[in-house]
Design a protein around this motif. Structure first.
Motif, mmCIF file in Angstrom:
data_model
loop_
_atom_site.group_PDB
_atom_site.id
_atom_site.type_symbol
_atom_site.label_atom_id
_atom_site.label_comp_id
_atom_site.label_asym_id
_atom_site.label_seq_id
_atom_site.Cartn_x
_atom_site.Cartn_y
_atom_site.Cartn_z
ATOM 1 N N LEU A 260 0.875 -1.185 0.000
ATOM 2 C CA LEU A 260 0.000 0.000 0.000
ATOM 3 C C LEU A 260 0.904 1.225 0.000
ATOM 4 C CD1 LEU A 260 -2.725 -1.245 2.466
ATOM 5 C CD2 LEU A 260 -3.150 -0.395 0.168
ATOM 6 N N GLY A 261 1.051 1.840 -1.160
ATOM 7 C CA GLY A 261 1.888 3.033 -1.286
ATOM 8 C C GLY A 261 3.314 2.699 -1.681
ATOM 9 N N ILE A 262 3.545 2.474 -3.000
ATOM 10 C CA ILE A 262 4.911 2.156 -3.447
ATOM 11 C C ILE A 262 5.690 3.474 -3.542
ATOM 12 C CG2 ILE A 262 6.346 0.923 -5.114
ATOM 13 C CD1 ILE A 262 3.963 -0.671 -5.991
ATOM 14 N N VAL B 233 10.760 4.197 0.128
ATOM 15 C CA VAL B 233 11.269 2.987 0.790
ATOM 16 C C VAL B 233 10.711 1.740 0.114
ATOM 17 C CG1 VAL B 233 11.193 1.650 2.931
ATOM 18 C CG2 VAL B 233 11.507 4.127 3.030
ATOM 19 N N ALA B 234 9.404 1.755 -0.103
ATOM 20 C CA ALA B 234 8.743 0.551 -0.614
ATOM 21 C C ALA B 234 9.249 0.180 -2.005
ATOM 22 C CB ALA B 234 7.232 0.768 -0.633
ATOM 23 N N GLN B 235 9.545 1.178 -2.814
ATOM 24 C CA GLN B 235 10.038 0.881 -4.160
ATOM 25 C C GLN B 235 11.413 0.211 -4.091
ATOM 26 O OE1 GLN B 235 9.363 3.969 -7.123
ATOM 27 N NE2 GLN B 235 11.341 3.473 -8.037
ATOM 28 N N CYS C 66 -0.356 3.290 -6.033
ATOM 29 C CA CYS C 66 0.163 4.656 -6.045
ATOM 30 C C CYS C 66 -1.021 5.561 -6.380
ATOM 31 C CB CYS C 66 1.313 4.815 -7.039
ATOM 32 S SG CYS C 66 0.787 4.640 -8.731
ATOM 33 N N THR C 67 -0.772 6.841 -6.478
ATOM 34 C CA THR C 67 -1.932 7.738 -6.612
ATOM 35 C C THR C 67 -2.069 8.385 -8.001
ATOM 36 O OG1 THR C 67 -0.641 9.603 -5.778
ATOM 37 C CG2 THR C 67 -1.907 8.367 -4.147
ATOM 38 N N SER C 68 -1.059 8.232 -8.859
ATOM 39 C CA SER C 68 -1.183 8.922 -10.159
ATOM 40 C C SER C 68 -0.955 7.957 -11.328
ATOM 41 C CB SER C 68 -0.164 10.064 -10.252
ATOM 42 O OG SER C 68 1.137 9.528 -10.401
ATOM 43 N N HIS C 69 -1.589 8.313 -12.467
ATOM 44 C CA HIS C 69 -1.447 7.485 -13.677
ATOM 45 C C HIS C 69 0.003 7.447 -14.144
ATOM 46 C CE1 HIS C 69 -5.612 6.521 -14.576
ATOM 47 N NE2 HIS C 69 -5.920 7.720 -14.096
ATOM 48 N N SER D 234 2.611 1.513 3.648
ATOM 49 C CA SER D 234 3.561 2.629 3.589
ATOM 50 C C SER D 234 2.860 3.960 3.324
ATOM 51 C CB SER D 234 4.579 2.287 2.491
ATOM 52 O OG SER D 234 5.218 3.382 1.995
ATOM 53 N N ILE D 235 1.540 3.951 3.385
ATOM 54 C CA ILE D 235 0.787 5.204 3.158
ATOM 55 C C ILE D 235 0.640 5.929 4.498
ATOM 56 C CG2 ILE D 235 -1.401 6.198 2.403
ATOM 57 C CD1 ILE D 235 -1.819 3.779 0.620
ATOM 58 N N PRO D 236 1.021 7.200 4.533
ATOM 59 C CA PRO D 236 0.869 7.918 5.815
ATOM 60 C C PRO D 236 -0.592 8.284 6.073
ATOM 61 C CG PRO D 236 1.770 9.374 4.120
ATOM 62 C CD PRO D 236 1.628 8.025 3.476
ATOM 63 N N PRO D 237 -0.923 8.520 7.329
ATOM 64 C CA PRO D 237 -2.290 8.957 7.619
ATOM 65 C C PRO D 237 -2.562 10.335 7.022
ATOM 66 C CG PRO D 237 -0.975 8.818 9.645
ATOM 67 C CD PRO D 237 -0.082 8.424 8.519
ATOM 68 N N VAL D 238 -3.833 10.587 6.768
ATOM 69 C CA VAL D 238 -4.220 11.843 6.125
ATOM 70 C C VAL D 238 -5.028 12.672 7.123
ATOM 71 C CG1 VAL D 238 -5.561 12.837 4.222
ATOM 72 C CG2 VAL D 238 -4.328 10.670 3.897
ATOM 73 N N ALA D 239 -4.686 13.971 7.220
ATOM 74 C CA ALA D 239 -5.416 14.848 8.147
ATOM 75 C C ALA D 239 -6.905 14.818 7.810
ATOM 76 C CB ALA D 239 -4.876 16.276 8.026
ATOM 77 N N ASP E 171 -6.116 6.883 8.606
ATOM 78 C CA ASP E 171 -5.454 5.985 7.667
ATOM 79 C C ASP E 171 -6.374 5.768 6.468
ATOM 80 O OD1 ASP E 171 -3.043 3.702 7.858
ATOM 81 O OD2 ASP E 171 -4.675 3.277 6.452
ATOM 82 N N PRO E 172 -5.875 6.101 5.259
ATOM 83 C CA PRO E 172 -6.761 6.035 4.097
ATOM 84 C C PRO E 172 -7.298 4.638 3.828
ATOM 85 C CG PRO E 172 -4.640 7.003 3.496
ATOM 86 C CD PRO E 172 -4.541 6.577 4.926
ATOM 87 N N MET E 173 -6.539 3.626 4.137
ATOM 88 C CA MET E 173 -7.002 2.264 3.840
ATOM 89 C C MET E 173 -7.868 1.703 4.954
ATOM 90 S SD MET E 173 -6.772 0.202 1.297
ATOM 91 C CE MET E 173 -8.067 -1.032 1.289
ATOM 92 N N TYR F 36 3.641 -2.423 9.183
ATOM 93 C CA TYR F 36 3.217 -1.034 9.061
ATOM 94 C C TYR F 36 4.429 -0.122 9.255
ATOM 95 C CZ TYR F 36 1.015 3.418 9.752
ATOM 96 O OH TYR F 36 0.667 4.743 9.606
ATOM 97 N N LEU F 37 4.704 0.731 8.276
ATOM 98 C CA LEU F 37 5.813 1.679 8.406
ATOM 99 C C LEU F 37 5.328 2.912 9.146
ATOM 100 C CD1 LEU F 37 7.602 1.499 4.921
ATOM 101 C CD2 LEU F 37 8.077 0.208 7.018
ATOM 102 N N SER F 38 5.792 3.049 10.376
ATOM 103 C CA SER F 38 5.362 4.137 11.230
ATOM 104 C C SER F 38 6.510 5.131 11.400
ATOM 105 C CB SER F 38 4.904 3.568 12.580
ATOM 106 O OG SER F 38 4.405 4.584 13.403
ATOM 107 N N SER F 39 6.423 5.917 12.452
ATOM 108 C CA SER F 39 7.408 6.979 12.645
ATOM 109 C C SER F 39 7.742 7.108 14.131
ATOM 110 C CB SER F 39 6.780 8.276 12.130
ATOM 111 O OG SER F 39 7.446 9.379 12.672
ATOM 112 N N THR F 40 8.973 7.563 14.396
ATOM 113 C CA THR F 40 9.358 7.779 15.790
ATOM 114 C C THR F 40 8.590 8.964 16.399
ATOM 115 O OG1 THR F 40 11.201 9.161 15.052
ATOM 116 C CG2 THR F 40 11.699 6.858 15.500
ATOM 117 N N GLY G 136 18.869 10.475 -3.978
ATOM 118 C CA GLY G 136 17.749 11.261 -4.499
ATOM 119 C C GLY G 136 16.987 12.003 -3.425
ATOM 120 N N ARG G 137 17.168 11.604 -2.174
ATOM 121 C CA ARG G 137 16.460 12.284 -1.084
ATOM 122 C C ARG G 137 17.398 12.419 0.115
ATOM 123 N NH1 ARG G 137 11.290 9.993 2.136
ATOM 124 N NH2 ARG G 137 10.138 9.988 0.187
ATOM 125 N N SER G 138 18.135 13.530 0.130
ATOM 126 C CA SER G 138 19.105 13.735 1.211
ATOM 127 C C SER G 138 19.480 15.204 1.259
ATOM 128 C CB SER G 138 20.364 12.906 0.942
ATOM 129 O OG SER G 138 21.103 13.480 -0.116
#
Ligand code: NAP
Length: 346
Positions: free
Chosen positions: A48-50, A53-55, A72-75, A113-118, A122-124, A145-149, A206-208
């Motif tokens: 859920l959510g590539i 990290v997941a990719q 994923c969310t886009s075509h 791997s999808i974060p919660p949405v305000a 959790d979207p799922m 479940y990939l969570s956060s500290t 790519g992300r640093s």
């Protein structure tokens, strides 16, 4: 070391393999190379959510013969992921595609791997009925479940292990904890223990800080707020993948693991180090205008530091030997991979 050869090393006790084969103390388990790994219906992961990290994990599992599907969310991204050999459904938080049901039913492993949405959570999990009905008679045996500290809240510089009480303060951290609980309950309902990975700040190619500097982007509000924290835990994407591979191939004794490196250095220090690295490699680059504005109040609000997150359990029970124990080694490997600062990966 290739991640494909995940090194599982028990420090004091043996780590049982997922199907019950114990790994003796101080014994290195090298997973089979792609060619020798059997492709079977047993190895199907739905993600859920590539994302970032997941990719990375998906590619490693695919190399071992796994069938990878996910959302994923886009075509545009769907097309890209399909080009990499994954089965992909678009997942809009409100309208899950019907094809998700059969993919979920078939999967043996589920990574969230999808974060919660305000305003939603959790979207799922808001489609919990669909989830339960798809999974209840299915093949699922592992859920992470990939969570956060962030779920620990502000702990005033204390050393925080997984038994430290959670005390989320921000809205997003509260939603994160609720998601942890929701996915954990679902796994227990299905009859097995989940894994909850509490990740530090994620970085990688790519992300640093290197990429932010090369893109010459100003800091986001969130980054400015974190700039003056005394401690910021972080972890390289390859080390998260090591921990995930270990959790997939062994039976970790506990549900919750902090996944962070050894050095919770302040963000400001990391950026300064990255900036020097960039200027050393490309002395002609003009970074003068890259003065990173601070958010009003950020300095005072964060000066006392938040927490130092312990990774002892990750090392001991998942057998992870960090490839990048601190930001210096992580950033070095990232900059080494960039040939041209104007065409670095994004
Ligand atoms: N970044 C950090 O430093 C950090 C630290 C701790 C924990 N985490 C959490 O750890 C997890 C993995 O991190 P990551 O950096 O790999 O995540 P990421 O790259 O942001 O990927 C998140 C995935 O979730 C999908 N997604 C996002 N919002 C969605 C929604 N409302 N409905 C459906 N799908 C949605 C994204 O879709 P698209 O692919 O279409 O974008 C993407 O595939 C995330 O939950 C993240 O929040 C991150």
């Amino acid at each position: 070391m290739e991640i494909g050869e995940v090194l599982v090393r028990a420090s004091s006790s043996s780590i049982p393999l997922h199907h019950g084969n114990p790994v003796p103390s101080h014994f290195h388990v090298h997973l089979p190379k792609a060619s020798s790994f059997p492709l079977s219906s047993e190895n199907r992961i739905f993600i859920l959510g590539i994302g970032f990290v997941a990719q990375s994990l998906a590619l490693k599992l695919q190399n071992h013969g796994w069938v990878v599907s996910g959302t994923c969310t886009s075509h545009v991204k769907k097309k890209k992921l399909e080009g990499m050999g994954f089965q992909v459904c678009l997942f809009d938080a409100n309208y899950p595609q019907p094809s998700m049901r059969s993919l979920l039913k078939d999967c043996t492993h589920l990574l969230v791997s999808i974060p919660p949405v305000a305003g939603i959570g959790d979207p799922m999990l808001q489609h919990e009925e669909l989830l339960r009905s798809s999974l209840v008679d299915g093949n699922l045996q592992w859920l992470c479940y990939l969570s956060s500290t962030s779920v620990y809240g502000d702990c005033g510089s204390e050393l925080v292990d997984e038994d430290y009480p959670t005390n989320p303060k921000s809205e997003s951290a509260k939603l994160r904890l609720a998601s942890e609980e929701g996915w954990s309950n679902l796994a227990h309902h299905l009859g097995f223990s989940p894994q909850v990975f509490r990740l530090g700040g994620i970085y990688g190619p790519g992300r640093s800080a290197i990429n932010t500097i090369l893109k010459q982007e100003p800091l986001s509000e969130g980054q400015k707020m974190r700039k003056y924290r005394k401690y910021t835990s972080r972890v390289h994407v390859d080390d998260i993948c090591q921990a995930l591979m270990s959790a997939i191939y062994t039976t970790p004794p506990r549900e919750v693991y902090n996944i962070v490196d050894d050095d919770p250095a302040p963000r400001e220090e990391v950026f300064e180090y990255a900036r020097k690295m960039v200027l050393k490699k490309w002395p002609d680059l003009n970074l003068e205008h890259l003065e990173l504005e601070e958010s009003s109040g950020a300095k005072t609000r964060n000066q006392r530091g938040e927490k130092r997150v312990s990774n002892t359990r990750m090392k001991k029970e998942l057998g992870v030997q960090l490839l990048y124990p601190d930001y210096r080694s992580g950033l070095q490997s990232i900059i080494d991979q960039i040939e041209n600062p104007f065409f670095h990966c994004s």
